[in-house]
Design an enzyme around this catalytic site. Structure first.
Site, mmCIF file in Angstrom:
data_model
loop_
_atom_site.group_PDB
_atom_site.id
_atom_site.type_symbol
_atom_site.label_atom_id
_atom_site.label_comp_id
_atom_site.label_asym_id
_atom_site.label_seq_id
_atom_site.Cartn_x
_atom_site.Cartn_y
_atom_site.Cartn_z
ATOM 1 N N GLY A 1 0.780 -1.233 0.000
ATOM 2 C CA GLY A 1 0.000 0.000 0.000
ATOM 3 C C GLY A 1 0.809 1.278 0.000
ATOM 4 O O GLY A 1 0.263 2.349 0.227
ATOM 5 N N ARG B 1 -4.841 13.720 -2.684
ATOM 6 C CA ARG B 1 -5.653 14.029 -3.857
ATOM 7 C C ARG B 1 -6.927 14.745 -3.432
ATOM 8 O O ARG B 1 -7.493 14.432 -2.396
ATOM 9 C CB ARG B 1 -6.048 12.742 -4.581
ATOM 10 C CG ARG B 1 -4.933 12.005 -5.266
ATOM 11 C CD ARG B 1 -5.484 10.702 -5.806
ATOM 12 N NE ARG B 1 -4.508 9.983 -6.619
ATOM 13 C CZ ARG B 1 -4.718 8.770 -7.095
ATOM 14 N NH1 ARG B 1 -5.847 8.146 -6.835
ATOM 15 N NH2 ARG B 1 -3.795 8.166 -7.826
ATOM 16 N N ARG C 1 -15.423 5.624 -9.692
ATOM 17 C CA ARG C 1 -14.984 5.408 -11.076
ATOM 18 C C ARG C 1 -15.975 4.522 -11.810
ATOM 19 O O ARG C 1 -16.873 3.941 -11.193
ATOM 20 C CB ARG C 1 -13.613 4.712 -11.084
ATOM 21 C CG ARG C 1 -12.551 5.449 -10.255
ATOM 22 C CD ARG C 1 -12.130 4.615 -9.025
ATOM 23 N NE ARG C 1 -11.256 5.388 -8.120
ATOM 24 C CZ ARG C 1 -9.986 5.602 -8.345
ATOM 25 N NH1 ARG C 1 -9.422 5.104 -9.414
ATOM 26 N NH2 ARG C 1 -9.278 6.308 -7.505
ATOM 27 N N ASP D 1 -11.217 1.272 -14.150
ATOM 28 C CA ASP D 1 -10.955 1.744 -12.795
ATOM 29 C C ASP D 1 -10.322 3.134 -12.793
ATOM 30 O O ASP D 1 -10.321 3.819 -11.777
ATOM 31 C CB ASP D 1 -10.028 0.753 -12.080
ATOM 32 C CG ASP D 1 -9.766 1.147 -10.644
ATOM 33 O OD1 ASP D 1 -10.735 1.487 -9.950
ATOM 34 O OD2 ASP D 1 -8.603 1.130 -10.216
ATOM 35 N N ASN D 2 -9.764 3.549 -13.931
ATOM 36 C CA ASN D 2 -9.112 4.852 -14.008
ATOM 37 C C ASN D 2 -9.942 5.878 -14.777
ATOM 38 O O ASN D 2 -9.412 6.829 -15.317
ATOM 39 C CB ASN D 2 -7.730 4.707 -14.655
ATOM 40 C CG ASN D 2 -6.758 3.960 -13.748
ATOM 41 O OD1 ASN D 2 -7.015 3.795 -12.563
ATOM 42 N ND2 ASN D 2 -5.659 3.495 -14.307
#
Length: 503
Positions: A32, A89, A96, A181-182
């Site tokens: 992670g 962020r 998404r 997913d992006n």
């Protein structure tokens, strides 16, 4: 929270809102952790995109530590210790397209299924949340008809995505990993990984060194984003029947992309008075000329504002010299077209393609082999090419296109009364749509190397530069003597930059 209500988002201990955590570099080793190198790239690029006027997540902070993690940067068996880092962020949501795929039923071929299969109650709740929170005008307009509401939402995200990709194409931005997913459910640029801005224009440019098949190449981005919208449509069944969403996708996506792309390209070329059908061909011919001459995408667009329909003949030659100086030299082209396979390996692959196509398909593709054969052919031709021959050829190509551009600008002038006022406005529009500065890989690399040695001043310096992409920033200082390149950050990249590989 499950629906991503938080507006700030650091890298998590796992990809809770991701469908395929295996594609995330921070999760490949299941620890992670994100590292300083990739964090600086994301921090700088998300801010660069914002100041270019492209919808994006933002970067609030970039915080590093003395903790170390092992990363094999190029997946070549040479791991190294890197500093753990967190990027904060910022966005309205991090949901998404892929978030809706967690409900997917078992695949008929692989048997794979989403982790929340058969939980239609959650999917309805999530869809209600997305539309009600981020598309309130759609919720209000269709509060009494769920199917119409969902169709209006899908139409809106289709158009937003088409416009977003058009913006990418117009600044030469390549995302690198455009899986579902992006893709942001609100139409933002999200998840900055192996991205890259094109230097030398190449429609097949691949910024991700691990994208061996070129799935996410520059010229395939519009197509792959449309494909991803198709996957979102599948994931919204039964709340939105597929026959409705597929019709929306076919009717809206290509038309919206082409409309926005051409509108933006007209601004980049200073075509502010008329909208002519021939403009699309002019743009295509410009890009073809860039490709033939290996021109720098950003710098050539930036230079065009100093060209005019009534340019003085002596200044025309100076302009042509400046334009061709932004094209790759013989030395640069030799690096570009240097063969990448050992001749014996290539020979074996060619024989295998003929004798055992099934085995060949497991270890290579015809496209890759053809590309290698093209490299060999081009590299061989370059051995006989002189710098003068290349310059002469490039000038010929640019003269042909500039004549067409000149004719088109003349049509603009004929349609207005005050040519001087028109030209002033044209230059103003061009200079606010053609950036002088972008986050080239070598600029990021200089900042990263300084930061890895404890000096973050170059990161701050580059950030200041990218906050003013269309003009010189006050107080901005070019790279210092200590960095690998001392040339201007609006110059073509140095030769060593071609060796950079981002995965």
């Amino acid at each position: 929270g499950f629906f991503g209500e938080a507006v700030v988002h650091g890298h998590r201990s796992c990809c809770l809102d991701s469908l395929n955590p295996s594609v995330c570099s921070r999760c490949r080793q299941a620890d992670g952790r994100k590292v300083l190198r990739s964090s600086i790239r994301e921090f700088l690029c998300s801010e660069a995109m914002f100041h270019l006027g492209i919808p994006t997540t933002r970067a609030g902070t970039c915080v590093t530590s003395d903790s170390k993690v092992v990363r094999d940067v190029f997946y070549d068996g040479n791991p190294k210790n890197e500093r753990c880092t967190v990027v904060l962020r910022i966005a309205s949501t991090f949901i998404r397209f892929g978030s809706f795929e967690i409900f997917k039923p078992p695949d008929e071929y692989t048997g794979r299924k989403g982790p929340s299969v058969n939980r239609n109650d959650i999917r309805i709740q999530m869809l209600d949340y997305v539309i009600g929170t981020f598309y309130p005008e759609i919720q209000e307009a269709h509060s009494d008809n769920t199917i119409e509401r969902n169709a209006a939402f899908f139409k809106e995200i289709t158009k937003r995505t088409a416009r977003l990709v058009a913006e990418w194409q117009c600044v030469g931005f390549c995302h690198g990993v455009l899986n579902t997913d992006n893709m942001s459910i609100v139409g933002l640029t999200i998840d900055y990984g192996p991205f890259g801005f094109m230097d030398r224009y190449d429609p097949e440019h691949v910024c991700n060194g691990s994208d061996n098949t070129g799935r996410y190449a520059y010229n395939k981005q519009p197509e792959i984003c449309k494909w991803n919208l198709g996957k979102l449509a599948e994931a919204l069944v039964p709340e939105l029947p597929l026959e409705i969403s597929q019709l929306i996708l076919e009717e809206e996506y290509d038309a919206e992309f082409e409309k926005h792309y051409l509108q933006k390209m007209r601004k980049k070329l200073g075509l502010i008075q008329l909208e002519l059908e021939e403009d699309s061909k002019l743009v295509s011919e410009l890009l073809e000329t860039m490709h033939l001459t290996a021109g720098d995408f950003t710098n050539i667009f930036y230079l065009l504002s100093s060209f005019s329909a009534d340019i003085d003949p002596s200044k025309y030659e100076d302009f042509l010299e400046e334009l061709t100086s932004q094209c790759a030299s013989v030395e640069e082209l030799k690096v570009v077209f240097k063969p990448q396979m050992d001749p014996r390996q290539l020979s074996m692959m060619l024989m295998l393609a003929q004798s055992n196509p099934q085995l060949f398909a497991l270890i290579g593709t015809k496209a890759n082999i053809n590309k290698e054969l093209e490299r060999i052919e081009q590299f061989s031709k370059l051995q006989q090419l002189t710098a003068d021959d290349l310059l002469s050829r490039n000038k010929r190509h640019w003269k042909e296109w500039l004549e067409k551009y000149k004719v088109r600008l003349q049509k603009e002038i004929e349609s207005i009364g005050n040519a001087d006022a028109w030209n002033n406005e044209r230059v103003k529009v061009m200079n606010s749509n053609n950036p002088k500065y972008i986050l080239r890989n070598y600029i990021a690399q200089n900042a990263i190397e300084a930061a890895e040695n404890g000096d973050f001043s170059e990161v701050r310096n580059v950030l200041k530069l990218l906050e003013h992409p269309f003009q010189e920033a006050e107080g901005f200082q070019e790279a210092r003597e200590g960095t690998r390149s001392r040339q201007s950050y609006c110059s073509k990249p140095p030769l060593w930059a071609s060796e950079l590989c981002v995965t």
